[in-house]
Scaffold this motif. Structure first.
Motif, PDB file in Angstrom:
ATOM      1  N   PHE A  17      -0.760   6.462  -3.721  1.00  0.00           N
ATOM      2  CA  PHE A  17      -1.924   6.652  -4.589  1.00  0.00           C
ATOM      3  C   PHE A  17      -2.746   7.876  -4.122  1.00  0.00           C
ATOM      4  O   PHE A  17      -2.995   8.787  -4.860  1.00  0.00           O
ATOM      5  N   CYS A  18      -3.156   7.854  -2.886  1.00  0.00           N
ATOM      6  CA  CYS A  18      -3.995   8.865  -2.203  1.00  0.00           C
ATOM      7  C   CYS A  18      -5.481   8.607  -2.425  1.00  0.00           C
ATOM      8  O   CYS A  18      -6.156   9.254  -3.234  1.00  0.00           O
ATOM      9  N   LEU A  19      -5.944   7.628  -1.661  1.00  0.00           N
ATOM     10  CA  LEU A  19      -7.355   7.245  -1.691  1.00  0.00           C
ATOM     11  C   LEU A  19      -8.266   8.435  -1.368  1.00  0.00           C
ATOM     12  O   LEU A  19      -9.370   8.542  -1.906  1.00  0.00           O
ATOM     13  N   HIS A  78       0.801  -1.235   0.000  1.00  0.00           N
ATOM     14  CA  HIS A  78       0.000   0.000   0.000  1.00  0.00           C
ATOM     15  C   HIS A  78       0.825   1.272   0.000  1.00  0.00           C
ATOM     16  O   HIS A  78       0.329   2.321  -0.397  1.00  0.00           O
ATOM     17  N   GLY A  79       2.020   1.250   0.526  1.00  0.00           N
ATOM     18  CA  GLY A  79       2.786   2.503   0.538  1.00  0.00           C
ATOM     19  C   GLY A  79       3.978   2.433   1.452  1.00  0.00           C
ATOM     20  O   GLY A  79       5.055   1.968   1.068  1.00  0.00           O
ATOM     21  N   THR A  80       3.789   2.849   2.699  1.00  0.00           N
ATOM     22  CA  THR A  80       4.944   2.939   3.599  1.00  0.00           C
ATOM     23  C   THR A  80       5.502   1.563   3.963  1.00  0.00           C
ATOM     24  O   THR A  80       6.597   1.484   4.496  1.00  0.00           O
ATOM     25  N   HIS A 102      -4.853  -0.470  -9.035  1.00  0.00           N
ATOM     26  CA  HIS A 102      -5.059   0.806  -8.341  1.00  0.00           C
ATOM     27  C   HIS A 102      -6.160   0.700  -7.282  1.00  0.00           C
ATOM     28  O   HIS A 102      -6.984  -0.217  -7.304  1.00  0.00           O
ATOM     29  N   ASN A 103      -6.178   1.668  -6.392  1.00  0.00           N
ATOM     30  CA  ASN A 103      -7.266   1.790  -5.409  1.00  0.00           C
ATOM     31  C   ASN A 103      -8.600   2.003  -6.145  1.00  0.00           C
ATOM     32  O   ASN A 103      -8.631   2.504  -7.274  1.00  0.00           O
ATOM     33  N   PHE A 104      -9.678   1.635  -5.464  1.00  0.00           N
ATOM     34  CA  PHE A 104     -11.008   1.987  -5.978  1.00  0.00           C
ATOM     35  C   PHE A 104     -11.826   2.578  -4.828  1.00  0.00           C
ATOM     36  O   PHE A 104     -11.454   2.443  -3.661  1.00  0.00           O
ATOM     37  N   SER A 160       2.944  11.861   9.859  1.00  0.00           N
ATOM     38  CA  SER A 160       3.871  12.939   9.492  1.00  0.00           C
ATOM     39  C   SER A 160       4.016  13.075   7.976  1.00  0.00           C
ATOM     40  O   SER A 160       4.235  14.173   7.465  1.00  0.00           O
ATOM     41  N   VAL A 161       3.854  11.962   7.245  1.00  0.00           N
ATOM     42  CA  VAL A 161       3.976  12.004   5.784  1.00  0.00           C
ATOM     43  C   VAL A 161       2.899  12.928   5.149  1.00  0.00           C
ATOM     44  O   VAL A 161       3.064  13.421   4.036  1.00  0.00           O
ATOM     45  N   LYS A 162       1.840  13.207   5.891  1.00  0.00           N
ATOM     46  CA  LYS A 162       0.756  14.072   5.366  1.00  0.00           C
ATOM     47  C   LYS A 162       1.091  15.563   5.519  1.00  0.00           C
ATOM     48  O   LYS A 162       0.388  16.412   5.002  1.00  0.00           O
TER      49      LYS A 162
END
Ligand code: GMT
Length: 379
Positions: free
Chosen positions: A288-290, A127-129, A179-181, A214-216
């Motif tokens: 991605f940024c859902l 998913h990311g991190t 990808h996310n949906f 913190s990533v935000k």
């Protein structure tokens, strides 16, 4: 892993707290159950948005006992034992784990614990991190790589994340990009009601939703918001999946009191999404940024930093606005450009909605997971 029929028995493991990976896994489980599959969630708590009373949805809690000898409680082993137990009791075809750490390692171990004829396939979704942060950590990287190598299939939520996984972890196996949906549920309240609750008159509603990690870059978000002119033209709503208290001092220092509204752990996000005019995201990294996709579904265009996989979701200037820097002035100007131009806002919002439905909706994405499941089960 020998599913004869087209409906499958699938174990899903994710973090149950507010966060994109858990939300995506929950939505996927619900969509799969609605398509006739038996879905078994295995985690320490029920995922926060999960409707446990829906048909074919089951939840199996993982219990972790504390022992004096352990300085750090261990979750991986009880999780793997529960995965093996549920796999055996319910003859699971697959374990689909979301976020590699520690779920992929636990699934591989569960598979090893079972006799050959009773082993479910293991699918890991990055998913990311789990790659971009933990993958760089020498205390985690080799274990993540091992679990990915041993999974029967690996997916990543963007091409960017696939690239980062190959680069950072030296993984050579195929990774499929799915990808996310997002599939919006009916809002429980109408737009006027929500705007009244938020004390809005003619102001535009700028929306940020995230887990505030913190990533935000929440301090950057607030700095940029403080520079948007005219101040009376908008309010910022933060839908927080975390504690906002550490940022209250910034709100005061920047003179944003009364202009920033915070709501925490909201489940009915659709009510707020339909009331929003502009999404605003200042992440340092984002696979991605859902949250942007959630806003797009309501015709709400977003301004965001141009990082990670976001350009796979948003085409710059067409379905959103991407800012190449982390300069608060640049970010503020980009939000202002939409605030001051309702026609452009509506045009971008309509394109965003169309793109969300055509590319990133359940009918488009869920069949891709189903096809992957059948491929793994056929092996
Ligand atoms: O990587 C994380 O920070 C965890 C994860 C979560 O649980 O919030 O977020 C990631 O997964 C989402 C769903 O796939 C993506 O939309 C987010 O972009 C991603 N977050 C990051 O990459 C920072």
């Amino acid at each position: 892993m020998a599913a004869a029929s087209s409906t499958l028995r699938i174990g899903i493991t994710c973090y149950p707290t507010v966060g994109g990976s858990g939300i995506l896994a929950t939505e996927l489980g619900e969509e799969l159950a609605a398509r006739g599959h038996e879905i078994h969630f295995i985690s320490y708590d029920p995922p926060f948005r999960l409707k446990q009373d829906a048909p074919r949805i089951h939840f199996h809690p993982v219990r972790v006992n504390g022992y004096d000898l352990f300085k750090y409680p261990d979750y991986t082993l009880p999780l793997s034992v529960k995965m093996a137990e549920v796999s055996r009791a319910h003859r699971l075809d697959l374990l689909h784990v979301h976020y590699a750490v520690p779920h992929a390692t636990a699934a591989v171990l569960a598979q090893d614990m079972l006799p050959p004829g009773e082993r479910p396939g293991v699918i890991t979704t990055l998913h990311g991190t789990d790659t971009t942060l933990l993958g760089r950590d020498p205390g985690y990287g080799p274990a993540i790589r091992h679990a990915l190598d041993r999974s029967d299939a690996v997916t990543a939520v963007s091409a960017y994340l696939r690239g980062e996984t190959l680069r950072l972890l030296g993984v050579t196996r195929p990774i499929e990009v799915i990808h996310n949906f997002f599939e919006p549920k009916p809002a429980q309240r109408d737009r006027a009601e929500v705007r009244a609750e938020l004390g809005l008159r003619d102001e535009a509603l700028v929306l940020h939703l995230s887990n505030l990690r913190s990533v935000k870059r929440i301090p950057l978000l607030l700095q940029a918001v403080a520079r948007i002119q005219p101040r009376e033209s908008f309010k910022l709503l933060i839908l927080a999946g975390g504690d906002f208290a550490p940022f209250e001092a910034d709100v005061k220092r920047l003179g944003l009191e009364g202009r920033v509204i915070v709501r925490t752990n909201v489940i009915d996000i659709e009510s707020y999404l339909q009331a929003a005019d502009i999404g605003f995201f200042t992440s340092e990294s984002e696979s991605f940024c859902l949250s942007i996709l959630e806003a797009m579904n309501f015709g709400c265009p977003s301004v965001s930093t141009r990082v990670g996989g976001i350009p796979e979701l948003v085409e710059e200037g067409v379905s959103g606005v991407l800012v190449p820097t982390a300069d608060p002035d640049d970010l503020a100007r980009a939000v202002e450009s939409l605030l001051l131009d309702p026609v452009r806002r509506a045009t971008i919002g309509a394109a965003a909605r169309m793109r969300a439905r055509e590319r990133f909706s359940a009918p488009v994405i869920v069949p891709r997971y189903e096809a992957l499941y059948h491929r793994v089960c056929a092996r």
